[in-house]
Design a protein around this motif. Sequence first.
Motif, PDB file in Angstrom:
ATOM      1  N   ASN A   1      -2.294 -47.713 -43.815  1.00 15.15           N
ATOM      2  CA  ASN A   1      -1.513 -47.417 -45.017  1.00 15.15           C
ATOM      3  C   ASN A   1      -2.487 -46.940 -46.089  1.00 15.15           C
ATOM      4  O   ASN A   1      -2.918 -47.702 -46.962  1.00 15.15           O
ATOM      5  CB  ASN A   1      -0.744 -48.656 -45.476  1.00 15.15           C
ATOM      6  CG  ASN A   1       0.296 -48.327 -46.545  1.00 15.15           C
ATOM      7  OD1 ASN A   1       0.216 -47.287 -47.193  1.00 15.15           O
ATOM      8  ND2 ASN A   1       1.264 -49.210 -46.714  1.00 15.15           N
TER       9      ASN A   1
ATOM     10  N   ASN B   1       1.329 -41.102 -46.860  1.00 17.04           N
ATOM     11  CA  ASN B   1       0.726 -41.368 -45.550  1.00 17.04           C
ATOM     12  C   ASN B   1       1.044 -40.263 -44.554  1.00 17.04           C
ATOM     13  O   ASN B   1       0.205 -39.873 -43.747  1.00 17.04           O
ATOM     14  CB  ASN B   1       1.212 -42.710 -45.015  1.00 17.04           C
ATOM     15  CG  ASN B   1       0.643 -43.882 -45.789  1.00 17.04           C
ATOM     16  OD1 ASN B   1      -0.436 -43.778 -46.374  1.00 17.04           O
ATOM     17  ND2 ASN B   1       1.361 -44.987 -45.817  1.00 17.04           N
TER      18      ASN B   1
ATOM     19  N   GLN C   1       4.728 -44.239 -50.535  1.00 17.46           N
ATOM     20  CA  GLN C   1       3.703 -44.514 -49.531  1.00 17.46           C
ATOM     21  C   GLN C   1       3.973 -43.750 -48.241  1.00 17.46           C
ATOM     22  O   GLN C   1       3.055 -43.188 -47.634  1.00 17.46           O
ATOM     23  CB  GLN C   1       3.650 -46.023 -49.244  1.00 17.46           C
ATOM     24  CG  GLN C   1       3.104 -46.861 -50.373  1.00 17.46           C
ATOM     25  CD  GLN C   1       3.120 -48.334 -50.045  1.00 17.46           C
ATOM     26  OE1 GLN C   1       3.276 -48.712 -48.886  1.00 17.46           O
ATOM     27  NE2 GLN C   1       2.962 -49.177 -51.054  1.00 17.46           N
TER      28      GLN C   1
END
Length: 402
Positions: free
Chosen positions: A101, A331, A327
């Motif tokens: 992550n 990512n 996120q």
Amino acid sequence: MRLTATLMLFAMAAIFVTTHQLLGVHPAWGYVNAFAEAAMVGGLADWFAVTALFRHPLGLPIPHTAIIPENKDRIADTMAGFLRSNFLTPVVVARRMRDMNLARAAGDFLATRTPGEEGRIRAGAGQLLVELLESLDPDRLGLQVKAGLARQVEKLEIAPLLGRVLESAIADGRHRPLIDNFIRWGGLTLEDNEDMVRDMVQARANALIRWTGLDERLANSVLDGLYKLLAEMHVDPNHPVRAKIEEGLQSLARDLQHDPAMRERVERMKSDLLANPAVADWWMGVWERLRHSLIDMLRNPDRAMGGEMGSSLAELGETLRSDPALQLQVNRFARRTLVGIANRYGEQIVGLVSNTVKSWDANTITMRIERAVGRDLQFIRINGTLVGGLVGLTIHFLIDVL
């Protein structure tokens, strides 16, 4: 550690020689002598093995010694192949990235502040930018920036842009404060130059008017009329003169956009302005002031990275840390980017590793690998000495028992 292992080997040799003279005194010396003999053999064997990896023992060209220097090119190719197969294939990169992550890690990095710390990025980034700005040739950099701006301005047709800006300002009424300021400026200019206006009126009056003294009254009347006109224009938004000014501005906006002759004149003025040496000198002064201001600001973290920018970075970190949807997007972008880099440039990266190792001489590669492995190489010798001694002690005991 090398000295310790060598001293241990010499100690075993000394014990072996000493106890060999005491074998008939007591049976216990036989055990000590057997331990020392086997430990000496084990230490010598492991010294030979460790040394043979990196150089010829005692300088003798014994076959299959100096293994690493003699095979450094093959080792380089093997390292490169290992990196390519296990780290830089798109499948491997994608699989490893799925378990990471990066967005959350970046958010933690940006948002986390330890007590007494000004910020993880602030000091380093500020110092890096200062060194960059100071290391570059200011004159050359300023000329390059000026040339780049000039090229961009030359490509840009200014007249239609100015016309659209002026048209938009008139439509929104943003031109009225400008007219008000112009009227106030006109009044102040007239007040500062009353004597010049009087002289102009008196110079143009005929001799009869000057003889009768009416020229002074005429000059005062002209001044009063001008002051009255300016005052009426200022207080009346619908004054006819203001309407004429607005009509002229609208016509100018249309001509800037649609009149080829006007556009050509503006482009010619732009070219003359860019070619003017005074403009170049002005820009160099602006650039130097800007560069020094940036350096001073970056040297003070509270004004640069620690101010609005530092707060913005902290807010960005909090958002990255707490927003799962963001996120996911970050990512995914990072994964696609790194997979693309591995696919496109994987061969060049491993080729760089291989060519770098091949370019090292024998002493360099020996020194770097020895330092990388470190103390463990000498622990091999120490362990070999101790294990050899224990094996010799065991063999001596079994012989005595049997």
